[in-house]
Design a protein around this motif. Structure first.
Motif, mmCIF file in Angstrom:
data_model
loop_
_atom_site.group_PDB
_atom_site.id
_atom_site.type_symbol
_atom_site.label_atom_id
_atom_site.label_comp_id
_atom_site.label_asym_id
_atom_site.label_seq_id
_atom_site.Cartn_x
_atom_site.Cartn_y
_atom_site.Cartn_z
ATOM 1 N N LEU A 197 12.050 -8.270 13.529
ATOM 2 C CA LEU A 197 11.701 -6.977 12.950
ATOM 3 C C LEU A 197 12.690 -6.571 11.867
ATOM 4 C CD1 LEU A 197 9.943 -4.406 12.971
ATOM 5 C CD2 LEU A 197 11.433 -3.518 14.790
ATOM 6 N N ARG A 198 13.970 -6.684 12.160
ATOM 7 C CA ARG A 198 14.975 -6.287 11.168
ATOM 8 C C ARG A 198 14.923 -7.185 9.939
ATOM 9 N NH1 ARG A 198 21.264 -5.800 12.790
ATOM 10 N NH2 ARG A 198 21.079 -8.080 12.943
ATOM 11 N N SER A 199 14.766 -8.482 10.145
ATOM 12 C CA SER A 199 14.729 -9.415 9.025
ATOM 13 C C SER A 199 13.547 -9.147 8.104
ATOM 14 C CB SER A 199 14.668 -10.853 9.560
ATOM 15 O OG SER A 199 14.486 -11.773 8.510
ATOM 16 N N VAL A 200 12.357 -8.980 8.685
ATOM 17 C CA VAL A 200 11.155 -8.756 7.877
ATOM 18 C C VAL A 200 11.210 -7.388 7.199
ATOM 19 C CG1 VAL A 200 8.643 -8.495 7.963
ATOM 20 C CG2 VAL A 200 9.760 -10.323 9.263
ATOM 21 N N ALA A 201 11.683 -6.380 7.916
ATOM 22 C CA ALA A 201 11.768 -5.029 7.340
ATOM 23 C C ALA A 201 12.708 -5.006 6.145
ATOM 24 C CB ALA A 201 12.225 -4.036 8.398
ATOM 25 N N ARG A 202 13.827 -5.693 6.259
ATOM 26 C CA ARG A 202 14.767 -5.747 5.137
ATOM 27 C C ARG A 202 14.144 -6.468 3.937
ATOM 28 N NH1 ARG A 202 20.615 -7.200 8.020
ATOM 29 N NH2 ARG A 202 21.084 -5.064 8.729
ATOM 30 N N GLU A 203 13.379 -7.510 4.213
ATOM 31 C CA GLU A 203 12.742 -8.265 3.124
ATOM 32 C C GLU A 203 11.808 -7.387 2.308
ATOM 33 O OE1 GLU A 203 9.874 -12.210 2.462
ATOM 34 O OE2 GLU A 203 10.611 -11.688 4.478
ATOM 35 N N PHE A 204 11.094 -6.474 2.988
ATOM 36 C CA PHE A 204 10.088 -5.678 2.290
ATOM 37 C C PHE A 204 10.504 -4.211 2.103
ATOM 38 C CE2 PHE A 204 7.773 -9.244 4.192
ATOM 39 C CZ PHE A 204 7.243 -9.789 3.031
ATOM 40 N N GLY A 205 11.720 -3.877 2.479
ATOM 41 C CA GLY A 205 12.267 -2.562 2.186
ATOM 42 C C GLY A 205 11.629 -1.418 2.928
ATOM 43 N N VAL A 206 11.335 -1.606 4.222
ATOM 44 C CA VAL A 206 10.730 -0.547 5.016
ATOM 45 C C VAL A 206 11.625 -0.192 6.198
ATOM 46 C CG1 VAL A 206 8.358 -1.131 4.375
ATOM 47 C CG2 VAL A 206 9.401 -2.230 6.380
ATOM 48 N N ALA A 207 11.476 1.030 6.689
ATOM 49 C CA ALA A 207 12.188 1.460 7.891
ATOM 50 C C ALA A 207 11.411 1.015 9.127
ATOM 51 C CB ALA A 207 12.355 2.978 7.888
ATOM 52 N N THR A 208 12.082 1.011 10.284
ATOM 53 C CA THR A 208 11.472 0.457 11.486
ATOM 54 C C THR A 208 11.498 1.434 12.661
ATOM 55 O OG1 THR A 208 13.592 -0.568 12.093
ATOM 56 C CG2 THR A 208 12.018 -1.912 10.859
ATOM 57 N N VAL A 209 10.417 1.388 13.437
ATOM 58 C CA VAL A 209 10.293 2.147 14.682
ATOM 59 C C VAL A 209 9.950 1.155 15.780
ATOM 60 C CG1 VAL A 209 8.985 3.899 15.944
ATOM 61 C CG2 VAL A 209 9.457 4.204 13.498
ATOM 62 N N LEU A 260 0.814 -1.217 0.000
ATOM 63 C CA LEU A 260 0.000 0.000 0.000
ATOM 64 C C LEU A 260 0.849 1.269 0.000
ATOM 65 C CD1 LEU A 260 -2.697 -1.109 2.607
ATOM 66 C CD2 LEU A 260 -2.993 -0.921 0.126
ATOM 67 N N GLY A 261 2.166 1.122 0.116
ATOM 68 C CA GLY A 261 3.054 2.275 0.050
ATOM 69 C C GLY A 261 3.604 2.749 1.368
ATOM 70 N N VAL A 262 3.322 2.036 2.463
ATOM 71 C CA VAL A 262 3.875 2.415 3.760
ATOM 72 C C VAL A 262 5.387 2.209 3.740
ATOM 73 C CG1 VAL A 262 3.933 1.840 6.223
ATOM 74 C CG2 VAL A 262 1.745 1.911 5.002
ATOM 75 N N LYS A 263 6.133 3.244 4.128
ATOM 76 C CA LYS A 263 7.597 3.205 4.060
ATOM 77 C C LYS A 263 8.266 3.013 5.419
ATOM 78 C CE LYS A 263 7.440 4.207 -0.353
ATOM 79 N NZ LYS A 263 7.675 3.137 -1.352
ATOM 80 N N ALA A 264 7.498 3.167 6.495
ATOM 81 C CA ALA A 264 8.049 2.970 7.843
ATOM 82 C C ALA A 264 7.013 2.243 8.681
ATOM 83 C CB ALA A 264 8.422 4.306 8.481
ATOM 84 N N VAL A 265 7.445 1.224 9.413
ATOM 85 C CA VAL A 265 6.525 0.419 10.205
ATOM 86 C C VAL A 265 6.887 0.498 11.681
ATOM 87 C CG1 VAL A 265 6.060 -1.149 8.297
ATOM 88 C CG2 VAL A 265 7.903 -1.695 9.908
ATOM 89 N N ARG A 266 5.881 0.337 12.504
ATOM 90 C CA ARG A 266 6.059 0.296 13.948
ATOM 91 C C ARG A 266 5.725 -1.106 14.443
ATOM 92 N NH1 ARG A 266 2.657 1.922 18.115
ATOM 93 N NH2 ARG A 266 3.172 -0.237 18.593
#
Length: 352
Positions: free
Chosen positions: A153-165, A123-129
């Motif tokens: 969190l780091r593994s999944v975020a890297r897979e989908f190209g999003v930043a993490t909070v 959907l275009g979300v670039k940062a996840v919490r």
């Protein structure tokens, strides 16, 4: 004391001012304000303070050298109209683009997190919490997967190209959480944990600072000042609801207080409509209201299966509910001169 150097100041001019401050026996904290260098130091002796400031003002490259006129001088605007844009990964918060950070309250498993984040990324979300360390009112409540949660969190975020909070609860955990996350979150319960504020202020990571449920706006801003005086100005304020006499909602979303914080500081201000209401049927309306109030972004809880969430399922949107919310968010953002180009609902949600 606050020393602001001109954008044109050379490295040698900056270093000369730093050495001048050190010559007086002080260790200045350095921060960046866009293309300006800012030096912060404390001098309790008034006569020495006036003498040093007078000498520094005359040095090449110095734009201003002042005593704090406000109790939160560092996070306040240093010139009229100043706004600070803070980057979380590759996204900026505080500019024209309205920022939406979404994700589950807690990291429950790799499969569950991947299911939610994959669809949010679509959907275009670039940062996840998502929380690996979870404060709980009850000692028997779910308190997170801790380091294993950070790894997921780091593994999944890297897979989908999003930043993490993700939230950090303890001074001892700051280096570890900072190793895995793009942005550190200070929760409402820790807003006045001063040693924790100082420690995240020493990190080269952006910090989301949530307002405590019983905190006045000036107390919230002074908490941000604790972070900033350690040299970290990459702070995002987050209004997550204050405690009032109202019992129909979990808290009361104080949009007036959030708008005031934005007027009094240079910092981006977010709203958390999930924790402030405690009801998913109010999250959409409060999200749209936050955009209209001129805030810079949202922190929303979204889960692929809210009814199976370990925590806060009643205030968590489903992916379908979140997608339906995108269209009104875009419309109001455009109406107040902001954009929300990053989010793109499917054709079905866009016409619903």
């Amino acid at each position: 004391m606050i020393v602001v150097l001109r954008p044109s100041a050379s490295p040698s001019e900056v270093e000369a001012v730093v050495q001048r401050v050190r010559l007086e026996g002080f260790q200045p904290q350095a921060a960046h304000d866009g293309d300006r260098h800012v030096l912060i130091f404390s001098c309790p002796d008034r006569s020495q303070r006036l003498r040093v400031l007078g000498q520094i003002r005359a040095m090449p490259g110095v734009e201003s050298a002042t005593e704090p006129a406000r109790p939160y001088e560092v996070v306040a605007p240093h010139y009229e109209g100043q706004r600070r844009e803070v980057s979380i990964g590759e996204i900026g918060c505080g500019g024209r683009e309205f920022t939406v950070i979404a994700g589950p309250c807690s990291i429950e498993s790799e499969e569950s997190l991947a299911l939610t984040i994959s669809q949010l990324a679509t959907l275009g979300v670039k940062a996840v919490r998502a929380g690996a360390y979870k404060p709980s009112t009850s000692p028997y409540g779910f308190q997170g997967l801790r380091k294993r949660g950070l790894e997921i969190l780091r593994s999944v975020a890297r897979e989908f190209g999003v930043a993490t909070v993700t939230e950090v609860l303890d001074v001892r955990d700051v280096p570890l959480v900072g190793e895995y996350a793009d942005c550190l979150q200070i929760g409402a319960r820790n807003m006045q944990n001063f040693e924790l504020l100082k420690e995240v202020g020493r990190q080269a990571k952006p910090v989301i600072l949530k307002r405590g449920p019983g905190a006045k706006v000036d107390e919230w801003l002074l908490a941000a000042e604790y972070i900033a005086t350690e040299g970290n100005l990459d702070i995002l304020l987050c209004e997550r609801g204050i405690r009032t006499f109202e019992s129909g909602t979990r808290n009361t979303l104080d949009l007036a207080g959030a708008a005031l914080a934005r007027l009094l500081t240079q910092l981006p201000v977010l709203a958390d409509p999930s924790h402030s209401t405690g009801r998913r049927d109010l999250v959409g309306a409060m999200s749209v209201a936050a955009v209209g109030a001129g805030l810079d972004g949202l922190l929303i809880e979204v889960h692929a299966e809210p009814s199976h969430s370990e925590k806060d399922g009643a205030q968590t949107l489903s992916l379908e509910e979140f997608e339906t919310l995108i269209r009104p968010l875009k419309a109001v953002a455009e109406g107040v001169g902001r954009s929300l180009d990053s989010l793109h609902p499917t054709s079905a949600a866009a016409t619903s």
